[in-house]
Design a protein around this motif. Structure first.
Motif, PDB file in Angstrom:
ATOM      1  N   PHE A   7      41.055  38.906  40.357  1.00 20.96           N
ATOM      2  CA  PHE A   7      42.174  38.113  40.856  1.00 20.96           C
ATOM      3  C   PHE A   7      43.235  39.045  41.430  1.00 20.96           C
ATOM      4  O   PHE A   7      43.705  39.956  40.748  1.00 20.96           O
ATOM      5  CB  PHE A   7      42.785  37.282  39.726  1.00 20.96           C
ATOM      6  CG  PHE A   7      41.876  36.194  39.223  1.00 20.96           C
ATOM      7  CD1 PHE A   7      41.781  34.998  39.899  1.00 20.96           C
ATOM      8  CD2 PHE A   7      41.123  36.380  38.082  1.00 20.96           C
ATOM      9  CE1 PHE A   7      40.943  33.995  39.443  1.00 20.96           C
ATOM     10  CE2 PHE A   7      40.284  35.388  37.614  1.00 20.96           C
ATOM     11  CZ  PHE A   7      40.199  34.194  38.299  1.00 20.96           C
ATOM     12  N   GLY A  34      39.794  35.803  44.939  1.00 21.60           N
ATOM     13  CA  GLY A  34      38.952  36.325  43.864  1.00 21.60           C
ATOM     14  C   GLY A  34      37.878  37.208  44.467  1.00 21.60           C
ATOM     15  O   GLY A  34      36.984  36.729  45.164  1.00 21.60           O
ATOM     16  N   VAL A  87      42.191  41.277  36.349  1.00 21.46           N
ATOM     17  CA  VAL A  87      43.383  40.775  37.024  1.00 21.46           C
ATOM     18  C   VAL A  87      44.203  41.970  37.474  1.00 21.46           C
ATOM     19  O   VAL A  87      44.520  42.845  36.661  1.00 21.46           O
ATOM     20  CB  VAL A  87      44.223  39.885  36.089  1.00 21.46           C
ATOM     21  CG1 VAL A  87      45.494  39.420  36.802  1.00 21.46           C
ATOM     22  CG2 VAL A  87      43.409  38.697  35.594  1.00 21.46           C
TER      23      VAL A  87
END
Length: 414
Positions: free
Chosen positions: A311, A269, A76
């Protein structure tokens, strides 16, 4: 009836294909060439057995543990953007066993007839490279193997004709002599398929043109509201009018929806991949390296490896360290493959993600004449035919047999 489809990826092309079959006049609009984005840059799997939501119990905690690794398969990119934080919090709420199982059931239902729809496309003359070899999943950890086996038991109840089996670790080296000794075992599914995704988008484009679909490629699309209140699309200085507009623009969907004051809960993504040369002694059928989250797809002229999930924002730049993680994971599962001295150039693709891991297939919150089809994560190719057919049913007013409230565009708080 006239319909404009914004987006020429697998979802948009499938929608155009089925809309034309339903008798509507169809125009496809995209700034990029058909299939040139994530629709061509993916593993190419048609996998009802892996149609599960990305938000799973333990997923985000694992991502946080991996944040210090520059080559981790799941990561992330931190951001203080309120929409980003809201998305991640909503995703965290969906990482529970109850919500995961509910999402699994929805995806199993949506994908239940995808294999038949691909067969119907092929019978109709849509040309694409496809393979029916079983999918073999390799595990270094027996607990991970058992967890996925439990998921397959649930999938078996929802997918007609789906079968699978467990391969004990001691038997793996006999069935797959190129794998490393000492693996925990494997799971093999029957009824999944693999294909060359670039060939699929080429085949769908050709079939759509054959059937009379109009293409406007090379210019950005902008939805605007006419004086009479109807929605129309401006592209390349020309104004196109239609009864319905389908927005299937992947991670760029919100950019299009902003024209009508709408948006959906969507995040990019990023995935990476390599195309390796075919060599003896390597995988001869699709394989999934479970802990590394790497997909391997042997095709007629190459072996494709794909994976990672990052992400973050819309960014198509290639992080070579992140991509290299795919290659460095292979020795954990294989003895001598791949034997390459200079790795080929990596590629990347941006997958449209939703907080609950389910696609968005439904009507815009702002306008009944605008439909949205996006958010398929890693299942864009796998779910393209059922999504396209569902969009056609919704546009023409037929009974939308696969339309679930779980897929509605307005199901998230924005």
């Amino acid at each position: 009836m006239k319909t404009i489809v914004i987006g020429a990826g697998a979802i948009g092309l499938s929608s155009a294909y089925y809309l034309r079959k339903a008798g509507t006049e169809v125009t496809v609009v995209d700034q990029a060439e058909p299939g040139s984005k994530a629709s061509a840059h993916n593993a190419g799997w048609v996998v009802p057995s892996m149609s599960v939501p990305v938000p799973a119990p333990g997923m985000l905690p694992q991502a946080l543990k991996w944040m210090t690794r520059r080559d981790s398969p799941l990561y992330v990119t931190p951001s203080l953007n309120p929409r980003f934080l809201g998305f991640m919090l909503e995703m965290l709420r969906n990482c529970t066993p109850v919500r995961f199982e509910a999402g699994l059931e929805v995806l199993a239902h949506l994908s239940s007839d995808t294999l038949q729809l691909f067969d119907d496309m092929a019978s109709d003359g849509v040309l694409f490279e496809s393979h029916t070899d079983p999918l073999t999943m390799l595990y270094t950890n027996s607990e991970n193997l058992q967890k996925h086996a439990t998921e397959l038991e649930e999938m078996e109840e929802h997918i007609p004709g789906f079968k699978w089996r467990t391969i004990p670790g001691n038997d793996l080296v006999n069935e797959c002599p190129f794998v490393r000794k000492g693996l925990a075992g494997g799971l093999q599914t029957f009824g999944d398929r693999s294909l060359d995704p670039a060939s699929l988008t080429r085949g769908l484009t050709a079939a759509c043109r054959r059937d009379g679909v109009d293409f406007r490629i090379g210019h950005p699309a902008k939805i605007r509201i006419a004086g009479n209140g109807s929605a129309e699309v401006e592209v390349g200085g020309e104004v196109l009018r239609a009864d319905k507009i389908v927005v299937a623009a992947g991670v760029w969907t919100n950019k299009i929806l902003a024209d009508i004051g709408d948006r959906v809960s969507l995040l990019s993504g990023k995935g990476y991949g390599y195309d390796l040369p075919l060599k003896a002694g390597g995988p001869q059928f699709p394989m999934y390296l479970a802990e590394a989250k790497v997909a391997i797809t042997p095709l007629s002229a190459k072996v494709r490896i794909a994976g990672t999930m990052g992400f973050g924002g819309i960014n198509e730049q290639i992080n070579r360290v992140r991509a290299q993680g795919l290659l460095t994971s292979l020795p954990r599962y294989f003895e001598d493959w791949p034997s390459i001295t200079t790795p080929p150039e990596p590629w990347t693709g941006l997958r449209p993600m939703t907080p609950d891991g389910l696609p968005i297939i439904g009507t815009s919150r702002k306008r009944s004449d605008v439909l949205i089809a996006t958010g398929h994560a890693m299942l864009g190719v796998s779910l393209a035919p059922p999504t396209g057919k569902l969009i056609a049913e919704m546009v023409t007013g037929e009974n939308a047999s696969r339309h679930l409230s779980s897929l509605a565009a307005d199901r998230f708080r924005l």
